[in-house]
Design an enzyme around this catalytic site. Sequence first.
Site: not given
Length: 180
Positions: A88, A130-131, A134
């Site tokens: 990351c 993953h994004e 976030h």
Amino acid sequence: MAVRPIRLFGDPVLRTPAEPVTDFDKELRVLIKDLIETMQDAPGVGLAAPQIGVSLRVFVYDVDGVVGHLVNPSLDLSEEQQDGDEGCLSLPGLSYPLKRAKRAVAKGFNEFGEPVILEGSDLLARCVQHETDHLDGVLFIDRLDPEQRKLAMRAIREAEWAGQTVRVKTSPHPTRGKAL
């Protein structure tokens, strides 16, 4: 357009669920361009708006030469899993094995508010998951098994950037574009 500083582990914006985008205007288009420029400068394969301090549900990606973005994403994930190392840009230099869904279908909008469906497997599926994490205030280390998370937290405490909340790039990212 501008390369913006990347927020680091410890910055509260990374733990705060992002707000949905409601205005598909010039400011959003500038944000998307800044995200792409910042991601490519890092370099990384994905970047979410909270990682540059903007709490909006927007992310960008650059996977296998395809650059794009998604606004207000929602995900449908396959039950089939994939193993892979994940890093990351907000946790520079750290990488850990993490299971993710092998395929992902992300539904959202483009910069003009038009519906978009993004389907992918392998690295693209990992990036989208993953994004989107976030945007929900979740970091990949939150998904590690307890032993790996313990190792990650130790590495974070010992990292040269520990205690900082903003990273200004001074050298190429050690993962050579593998960070998300």
